[in-house]
Design a protein around this motif. Sequence first.
Motif, PDB file in Angstrom:
ATOM      1  N   TRP A 146      47.885  54.004  -7.311  1.00  0.00           N
ATOM      2  CA  TRP A 146      47.932  53.530  -8.700  1.00  0.00           C
ATOM      3  C   TRP A 146      49.374  53.396  -9.181  1.00  0.00           C
ATOM      4  CZ3 TRP A 146      44.277  52.887 -12.853  1.00  0.00           C
ATOM      5  CH2 TRP A 146      42.952  52.803 -12.421  1.00  0.00           C
ATOM      6  N   ALA A 147      50.215  54.374  -8.862  1.00  0.00           N
ATOM      7  CA  ALA A 147      51.604  54.363  -9.320  1.00  0.00           C
ATOM      8  C   ALA A 147      52.409  53.245  -8.673  1.00  0.00           C
ATOM      9  CB  ALA A 147      52.263  55.717  -9.037  1.00  0.00           C
ATOM     10  N   ARG A 148      52.081  52.893  -7.457  1.00  0.00           N
ATOM     11  CA  ARG A 148      52.859  51.882  -6.737  1.00  0.00           C
ATOM     12  C   ARG A 148      52.293  50.466  -6.871  1.00  0.00           C
ATOM     13  NH1 ARG A 148      54.025  55.370  -1.271  1.00  0.00           N
ATOM     14  NH2 ARG A 148      55.634  56.690  -2.195  1.00  0.00           N
ATOM     15  N   GLU A 149      50.983  50.356  -7.052  1.00  0.00           N
ATOM     16  CA  GLU A 149      50.354  49.034  -7.029  1.00  0.00           C
ATOM     17  C   GLU A 149      49.692  48.615  -8.348  1.00  0.00           C
ATOM     18  OE1 GLU A 149      50.716  47.086  -4.400  1.00  0.00           O
ATOM     19  OE2 GLU A 149      51.673  48.656  -3.214  1.00  0.00           O
ATOM     20  N   VAL A 150      48.867  49.459  -8.908  1.00  0.00           N
ATOM     21  CA  VAL A 150      48.072  49.072 -10.072  1.00  0.00           C
ATOM     22  C   VAL A 150      48.902  49.063 -11.353  1.00  0.00           C
ATOM     23  CG1 VAL A 150      46.053  49.647 -11.490  1.00  0.00           C
ATOM     24  CG2 VAL A 150      45.964  49.958  -8.996  1.00  0.00           C
ATOM     25  N   LEU A 151      49.542  50.173 -11.671  1.00  0.00           N
ATOM     26  CA  LEU A 151      50.258  50.281 -12.937  1.00  0.00           C
ATOM     27  C   LEU A 151      51.458  49.342 -13.046  1.00  0.00           C
ATOM     28  CD1 LEU A 151      49.857  54.112 -13.348  1.00  0.00           C
ATOM     29  CD2 LEU A 151      48.619  52.317 -14.581  1.00  0.00           C
ATOM     30  N   HIS A 157      51.642  46.419 -11.803  1.00  0.00           N
ATOM     31  CA  HIS A 157      51.044  45.106 -12.043  1.00  0.00           C
ATOM     32  C   HIS A 157      50.629  44.966 -13.508  1.00  0.00           C
ATOM     33  CE1 HIS A 157      49.016  41.364 -11.296  1.00  0.00           C
ATOM     34  NE2 HIS A 157      47.900  41.860 -11.814  1.00  0.00           N
ATOM     35  N   LEU A 158      50.074  46.022 -14.085  1.00  0.00           N
ATOM     36  CA  LEU A 158      49.703  45.974 -15.500  1.00  0.00           C
ATOM     37  C   LEU A 158      50.929  45.713 -16.375  1.00  0.00           C
ATOM     38  CD1 LEU A 158      47.073  48.849 -15.808  1.00  0.00           C
ATOM     39  CD2 LEU A 158      46.662  46.383 -15.705  1.00  0.00           C
ATOM     40  N   ARG A 159      52.055  46.316 -15.998  1.00  0.00           N
ATOM     41  CA  ARG A 159      53.296  46.065 -16.738  1.00  0.00           C
ATOM     42  C   ARG A 159      53.745  44.615 -16.567  1.00  0.00           C
ATOM     43  NH1 ARG A 159      57.044  49.747 -14.570  1.00  0.00           N
ATOM     44  NH2 ARG A 159      57.517  48.176 -13.028  1.00  0.00           N
ATOM     45  N   GLU A 160      53.668  44.105 -15.336  1.00  0.00           N
ATOM     46  CA  GLU A 160      54.102  42.736 -15.056  1.00  0.00           C
ATOM     47  C   GLU A 160      53.320  41.701 -15.863  1.00  0.00           C
ATOM     48  OE1 GLU A 160      53.762  42.109 -10.854  1.00  0.00           O
ATOM     49  OE2 GLU A 160      55.229  43.679 -10.391  1.00  0.00           O
ATOM     50  N   ILE A 161      52.045  41.925 -16.070  1.00  0.00           N
ATOM     51  CA  ILE A 161      51.234  40.950 -16.803  1.00  0.00           C
ATOM     52  C   ILE A 161      51.223  41.227 -18.304  1.00  0.00           C
ATOM     53  CG2 ILE A 161      49.808  40.422 -14.790  1.00  0.00           C
ATOM     54  CD1 ILE A 161      47.541  42.089 -16.114  1.00  0.00           C
ATOM     55  N   GLY A 162      51.964  42.248 -18.729  1.00  0.00           N
ATOM     56  CA  GLY A 162      52.080  42.547 -20.146  1.00  0.00           C
ATOM     57  C   GLY A 162      50.898  43.281 -20.741  1.00  0.00           C
ATOM     58  N   ARG A 171      58.683  57.717 -10.151  1.00  0.00           N
ATOM     59  CA  ARG A 171      59.952  57.351 -10.787  1.00  0.00           C
ATOM     60  C   ARG A 171      60.343  55.895 -10.568  1.00  0.00           C
ATOM     61  NH1 ARG A 171      64.348  61.506 -10.143  1.00  0.00           N
ATOM     62  NH2 ARG A 171      65.245  60.221 -11.772  1.00  0.00           N
ATOM     63  N   GLU A 172      60.438  55.443  -9.338  1.00  0.00           N
ATOM     64  CA  GLU A 172      60.895  54.074  -9.103  1.00  0.00           C
ATOM     65  C   GLU A 172      59.856  53.017  -9.473  1.00  0.00           C
ATOM     66  OE1 GLU A 172      62.381  51.125  -5.594  1.00  0.00           O
ATOM     67  OE2 GLU A 172      62.730  53.270  -5.341  1.00  0.00           O
TER      68      GLU A 172
END
Length: 102
Positions: A16-21, A23-28, A47-48
Motif C-alpha cells: 500500500w505504501a509503495r503502490e496504492v497510496l 497513486h492516490l496522490r498522483e491522481i489527486g 518515508r520515500e
Amino acid sequence: MLRCIHVGLGGFGTYWAREVLPHLREIGAAETVAAVDIDRSRHVVAREPLGLDADRCYVDVKEALARHEVDFVTVVVPPAHHEAVVDAAVEAGVHILSEKPI
C-alpha cells in the motif's frame, strides 16, 4: 484532496505504501500525511514513497490521529490488531478504509 494516515507497514502495508497510496496522490484523490507501525524499523518503508519525514512516522495510532487532521485511515495490519486501530479512528471521528474485514 483527502488526507489520510496509513496504519501498518509490514506485508501488504508495504505494498500500500509503495503502490496504492502514491497513486492516490498522483491522481489527486488523497495524500498520506502520516504513517504508523509499532515496529520503528518499518518506518523507512513509508518515508520515500509517501514523501514523509521521520517526524510523521509513529508507533501509536492515537498519537498520529491527535497530531494530524485527516479524513480517513487505511488499516493494513494483522486481523488481531484491527479492533484497536478501528476503535481509535472511530473515536477520532474519521473514516476507515480497512484492507481486510474487521
